[in-house]
Scaffold this motif. Structure first.
Motif, PDB file in Angstrom:
ATOM      1  N   PRO A 191      -2.961   5.453  -2.600  1.00 25.06           N
ATOM      2  CA  PRO A 191      -2.206   4.329  -2.039  1.00 25.06           C
ATOM      3  C   PRO A 191      -0.728   4.505  -2.363  1.00 25.06           C
ATOM      4  CG  PRO A 191      -4.116   3.552  -3.267  1.00 25.06           C
ATOM      5  CD  PRO A 191      -3.986   5.008  -3.569  1.00 25.06           C
ATOM      6  N   ALA A 192       0.139   4.067  -1.482  1.00 19.73           N
ATOM      7  CA  ALA A 192       1.585   4.234  -1.669  1.00 19.73           C
ATOM      8  C   ALA A 192       2.056   3.662  -3.003  1.00 19.73           C
ATOM      9  CB  ALA A 192       2.335   3.588  -0.513  1.00 19.73           C
ATOM     10  N   ALA A 193       1.462   2.565  -3.433  1.00 18.68           N
ATOM     11  CA  ALA A 193       1.896   1.905  -4.667  1.00 18.68           C
ATOM     12  C   ALA A 193       1.584   2.726  -5.919  1.00 18.68           C
ATOM     13  CB  ALA A 193       1.231   0.535  -4.779  1.00 18.68           C
ATOM     14  N   ASP A 194       0.650   3.671  -5.821  1.00 21.07           N
ATOM     15  CA  ASP A 194       0.230   4.454  -6.990  1.00 21.07           C
ATOM     16  C   ASP A 194       0.907   5.821  -7.064  1.00 21.07           C
ATOM     17  OD1 ASP A 194      -1.458   2.376  -7.573  1.00 21.07           O
ATOM     18  OD2 ASP A 194      -3.226   3.323  -6.663  1.00 21.07           O
ATOM     19  N   ARG A 195       1.678   6.195  -6.052  1.00 22.64           N
ATOM     20  CA  ARG A 195       2.172   7.567  -5.967  1.00 22.64           C
ATOM     21  C   ARG A 195       3.227   7.908  -7.014  1.00 22.64           C
ATOM     22  NH1 ARG A 195       2.407   8.272   0.679  1.00 22.64           N
ATOM     23  NH2 ARG A 195       0.135   8.103   0.966  1.00 22.64           N
ATOM     24  N   ALA A 196       4.149   7.008  -7.274  1.00 21.90           N
ATOM     25  CA  ALA A 196       5.205   7.284  -8.252  1.00 21.90           C
ATOM     26  C   ALA A 196       4.614   7.536  -9.638  1.00 21.90           C
ATOM     27  CB  ALA A 196       6.200   6.129  -8.297  1.00 21.90           C
TER      28      ALA A 196
END
Length: 292
Positions: free
Chosen positions: A10-15
């Motif tokens: 998910p985009a929120a977990d990428r960093a």
């Protein structure tokens, strides 16, 4: 081995995943992103026994190893990195430079640094432990500022480019450990020659000759113009020295090249046969499922 592909997250977990993967496989650092809402990255690690390759393909990224992080963590890797596709910026050892895709970068990861790129870029890197390298850190730091003055610069850069670009395939081959040892020898010879230590350079050039020549031959096996004269010139030795080297190894240069090419052809044939067999089996299974 693939260690991260943000497309599966998910985009929120990428960093957070990016940060954790870099710190676990490269060096402890803080990552920031050109566009934190559109992070994409793929990272691979390949093991060559005495060396490893860590490749990052990613959107605009900056990695910061702060003085505080440097003091609190133990890092022993010396790295030869290659920017891929875009210019990469590096601040290290009180210097700031911009490197292009044809440039080779030498970095002691124990020190603070700021490294990264804008847009879709990449960094392919060969890591060797400082104890394996066997040269003082102050020599490494001196060499990092003057890499291009080494007569081995082009040879080592081309070697690193080939090994990193094909790392996943090469790491799975029977000669992975030997290739890692050769890569470490080449890095040592580059450092010593760039640092201008004449006595140590003579010793290192002699001790690394076999590794340098074999690495060059292995990297250029597919080239039909791979001749003894070209091999000797690329490694800054005479034809006589080249033939004498292979005599001490108990084999003929020409026969060694032929055997390596045949081995490579057999390996490719086996791989293709296996892939074809798998595809046929998979197709048969799907057909059987449809019949049932």
């Amino acid at each position: 081995m693939l260690v991260l592909d943000t497309r599966s997250l998910p985009a929120a977990d990428r960093a957070e995943a990016f940060q954790a993967t870099v710190s676990a496989n490269c060096s402890a650092s803080m990552a920031t992103f050109e566009d934190s809402s559109a992070i994409h990255a793929k990272m691979t690690v390949s093991d060559f026994a005495t060396a490893k390759v860590f490749n990052i393909d990613a959107s605009g990224t900056t990695l910061r190893r702060t003085p505080a992080i440097s003091r609190s963590s133990t890092e022993t890797s010396i790295v030869l990195a290659l920017p891929v596709r875009t210019d990469n910026h590096l601040s290290w050892a009180r210097e700031e430079r911009l490197y292009g895709p044809s440039d080779l970068i030498l970095v002691d990861l124990s020190l603070p640094y700021v490294y990264g790129w804008k847009g879709g870029g990449a960094s392919y890197a060969l890591h060797v432990d400082v104890d394996v390298l066997g040269v003082p850190r102050d020599m490494i730091h001196a060499a990092a500022r003057e890499l291009r003055r080494s007569p081995l610069y082009d040879l080592v850069r081309d070697h690193v480019a080939r090994v990193t670009a094909q790392a996943e395939q090469l790491a799975g081959g029977p000669g992975a450990a030997e290739l890692g040892a050769a890569s470490a020898e080449l890095m040592r010879a580059l450092v010593v020659s760039a640092a201008g230590d004449g006595r140590r350079l003579r010793d290192t050039m002699q001790s690394s000759m076999q590794a340098r020549v074999q690495a060059y031959v292995r990297s250029n096996l597919r080239d039909p113009d791979l001749t003894p004269a070209r091999i000797a010139a690329a490694n800054a030795i005479s034809l006589r020295a080249l033939y004498k080297l292979y005599e001490t190894m108990g084999q003929s240069l020409e026969q060694s090249i032929i055997e390596q090419r045949l081995h490579g052809a057999r390996t490719e044939l086996v791989a293709r046969t296996s892939q074809t067999s798998t595809a046929i089996h998979s197709g048969s299974t799907r057909a059987g499922d449809r019949v049932r």
